[in-house]
Motif scaffolding. Sequence first.
Motif, short mmCIF file in Angstrom:
data_model
loop_
_atom_site.label_atom_id
_atom_site.label_comp_id
_atom_site.label_asym_id
_atom_site.label_seq_id
_atom_site.Cartn_x
_atom_site.Cartn_y
_atom_site.Cartn_z
N TYR A 114 -0.56 5.28 -7.20
CA TYR A 114 -0.26 5.56 -5.80
C TYR A 114 0.34 6.95 -5.66
O TYR A 114 0.94 7.50 -6.60
CB TYR A 114 0.70 4.52 -5.23
N GLU A 136 0.81 -1.22 0.00
CA GLU A 136 0.00 0.00 0.00
C GLU A 136 0.84 1.26 0.00
O GLU A 136 0.45 2.28 -0.60
CB GLU A 136 -0.94 0.00 1.21
N ASP A 140 -0.73 8.90 2.50
CA ASP A 140 -0.51 8.07 1.32
C ASP A 140 -1.86 7.58 0.80
O ASP A 140 -2.77 7.26 1.58
CB ASP A 140 0.36 6.86 1.64
N ALA A 184 4.06 1.32 -1.03
CA ALA A 184 5.16 1.14 -1.98
C ALA A 184 6.51 1.14 -1.27
O ALA A 184 7.48 1.77 -1.71
CB ALA A 184 5.12 2.21 -3.07
N TYR A 186 4.80 9.89 -6.65
CA TYR A 186 3.61 9.22 -7.18
C TYR A 186 4.01 8.37 -8.37
O TYR A 186 5.10 8.56 -8.96
CB TYR A 186 2.53 10.23 -7.57
N ARG A 201 6.96 -0.81 -11.49
CA ARG A 201 6.53 0.45 -10.90
C ARG A 201 7.30 1.59 -11.57
O ARG A 201 8.54 1.56 -11.64
CB ARG A 201 6.80 0.45 -9.40
N ALA A 222 -2.37 -0.26 -10.56
CA ALA A 222 -2.57 0.63 -9.42
C ALA A 222 -1.92 1.97 -9.69
O ALA A 222 -0.93 2.07 -10.43
CB ALA A 222 -1.99 0.01 -8.15
N ASN A 280 2.51 8.97 -2.46
CA ASN A 280 3.06 9.00 -1.11
C ASN A 280 3.36 10.45 -0.72
O ASN A 280 3.84 11.23 -1.54
CB ASN A 280 4.34 8.18 -1.02
N ARG A 306 -3.56 4.86 -2.30
CA ARG A 306 -3.35 3.87 -3.36
C ARG A 306 -4.72 3.39 -3.85
O ARG A 306 -5.59 3.04 -3.04
CB ARG A 306 -2.54 2.68 -2.84
N ALA A 348 -6.19 0.59 -6.52
CA ALA A 348 -5.71 -0.55 -7.30
C ALA A 348 -6.88 -1.36 -7.85
O ALA A 348 -7.91 -1.54 -7.18
CB ALA A 348 -4.82 -1.44 -6.44
#
Length: 809
Positions: free
Chosen positions: A767, A74, A750, A76, A801, A184, A765, A769, A752, A754
């Motif tokens: 995300y 969640e 944060d 990363a 991100y 990622r 996903a 942070n 996320r 997905a």
Amino acid sequence: MSLRKHRLVIATNTVLSALCGGVLAVAAPAAFAQEPAAAPKELDKITVTAQSREQELQDVPIALQVVTNQLIDEVAAQDLGDLDSFVPGLVVDSLQPTQPGFELRGISTDDFGIGTDPAVGVYVDGVYAGRGGGVLLPFTDVERIEVLKGPQGTLFGRNTAAGAISIITRKPDTRATEVKAKLRVGNYGKQYVDGMLNLPVSEDSAFRFNALVNHADGWIQDAETGRDLNPENNWATRAAFKTRFGERTSALISWDHESLDQLGQATTGIVALLPAPGLAPLPVDERAYLDPRKIGTVSDAEGNEESRRFDGVTLIVDHGTDWGGFTSTTSWRDYDSVNRVEEDGTNRRYLYVDSTNTESNRSFYQEFKFNGSTDKLDWVAGASYFDESARQTSEVNATTDSVDTIVHNLGMAPTQSGYLFGEVDAGLAQLGIPIRLLGHNWNETFRNTLDTRAYAVFGDVIWHVSDKLNLTVGLRYTRDEKKFSWLNNPRSSPGLDAALDQLDALGAFQVIGIPRDFFVFDVAFIDPPAMLNKGVLRRTSNSWSDLSPRFVVDYHISDETMVFASLAKGYKAGGFNSLQIGSSFENEDVWNFETGIKTAFPQQRMQLNASLFYYVYDNRQAVRLDSSTDIPRFVVDTSDLEAYGLDFDMRWQATDNFGLDFNASFIDSTYKNYVTSDGIDASGDPTGLPYWSAAGGLHYRIPMEANGDINIALRHSYRGKVRCSEESRAQNRCGVSPALDLGEAQNRTDLRIAWTSPQDRWGLAIYGNNLFDNQYVNSLGTYGKNVLGTVGARLTEPRTYGMEFSARY
């Protein structure tokens, strides 16, 4: 007359209110009544091995937080440094992965030398990870992480004065072939790829392979050249093989390798400088510091490097018997690391200074553990052996230009201008002599070696007095034997010495009127022991023994509620102060009393846990940079600490698709007996910790039937404002500059979102942070503060991100 409540009482009332609120919440009508009540999803049970035996989390009488693989995904997270925000009470300084720092419940080790062990023990599959550069490694196939708060000397052994972090990896599975891959990509050039292959080769044997590659450009660029100053660049691999020999014996062998090769952490200069070749006025005005978040970063670092090569092999053999089981754990670990970072935060050669830490470490660990159980007893007993060989070089690098600035600022030069090398160069130029004393590199080096052997025997017994009452008694005996050496050579400047030789041959020193010996001196390691032992190899050895007991009573009021109380000891092994020749210190001990409650509401799918603790930390050793003198020097402080505190955690699966979790920690930490190196009695002063830290998250799943699921995870963490004192300011935990607000409260959020396909075959996903882009000053580099007029600052990460794609077969 009014009575003031102790802050711990106030904190306890806060948590009790939260407990009551939770009970009222679950007793109230469901807030999410739109979901059917039939066949509700149960709250997941978590199995842990915190007491060297498999138990359900709610049955373990220890303040314990479990970081699941779900949380790792969640946020990363790539290593432990990405998770500490979400474990209240835990702080991991990971800006420099080869020199990390760990703090748990306010206990840490403020020393980078190999002569001092950490206060937080990190274990991977039961194997002690050791110190420094070999501790903060990238995650490869982690199943869960157990963070045990409070001393764990009996169960885990040495160097667990503050607690233990136990990382458990996934094991090869003989049931099916499985392939996983993850890609990622994100801002700042982020590219992260990892993959896993689980390959059964028979009914009893399987291989498991993992690999990851991580690269990023970094979020700091040189304001003048545009060059990336803090890139990420590493790769890691793990291979494991598990097999069985008959019905009772199994073996697991694993190999881990990592290669890190990137630039060291960048430093931003926060002192306003006059145009070159101008100097900042001394003493530096701390209230005039610039905000590093609002100014550019420039660097002229030479040989800037942060690198590591790590290899580790572990063999675990399990054998079952009629009376219980036997486990043999054998491990070998080997790494080399280099950390060279600029300290001045400028690109001016006459202000240049950097520090370098080079370490080589090899260790061997062997443990034999026996366990068994009867109707009345669960027991564990064993013995262990640890052998370590470490080599470290600590360096300060400068130039003769920056050393000349130091000489000028301290008034050390017998010249009219106040400069030494510069004025001689000017005179040589007038005479037409093409020899220069400026422009040469300058190095000062401190070398240490350490050879350690540690032996331990231990036992831990749980006596089931009745169906409701359990008594636990444990004891570990440990003996540490260490050999240590110091070597502090005089400064090295080959270019300068060659120029001095030429001048000597010309007889120039008689003309200059300054003897050659005046040009040979040190500016870094100049405390009296270091100066008296220049160029002399000093060796010593010592041994220490320790008995670490623990006593626990737990009582099950019902099937869902347990109360417990414990008294336990943890310790950090005795050792040597790397930068003070001839010095050593004894074991550092922590005695901790704790009482708590663990309760569950099965119908409402909620768990609530809380514990109160009090500890006394004796003989804490810390090495810090003392900038109160003209030339900064490393000094050793010895102090006693005490702290009151509270830990609280909650999990609530409100509906089948909606869940919440919350963790909080309160601590009131003060010096018990402490007089600072400059004679100030700091007893009773705060140690530089905030009262509160907390973290929480919510999870919501949107079922899409044949189209898979959408999962939303939102998490937030909070760390309160640091409680300042004169000593915490000296340790750079608090700041006096309004531009920095060092030690301010910190927040991180944060998110996320997905999508996963049916059977989790595919996933996509996005995300983010640190969504609100909160950056905080992590540390100050003050080595050049009094001698160069420079101070460098390091910042936490800004908002990041990206997007993640995953596949599984």
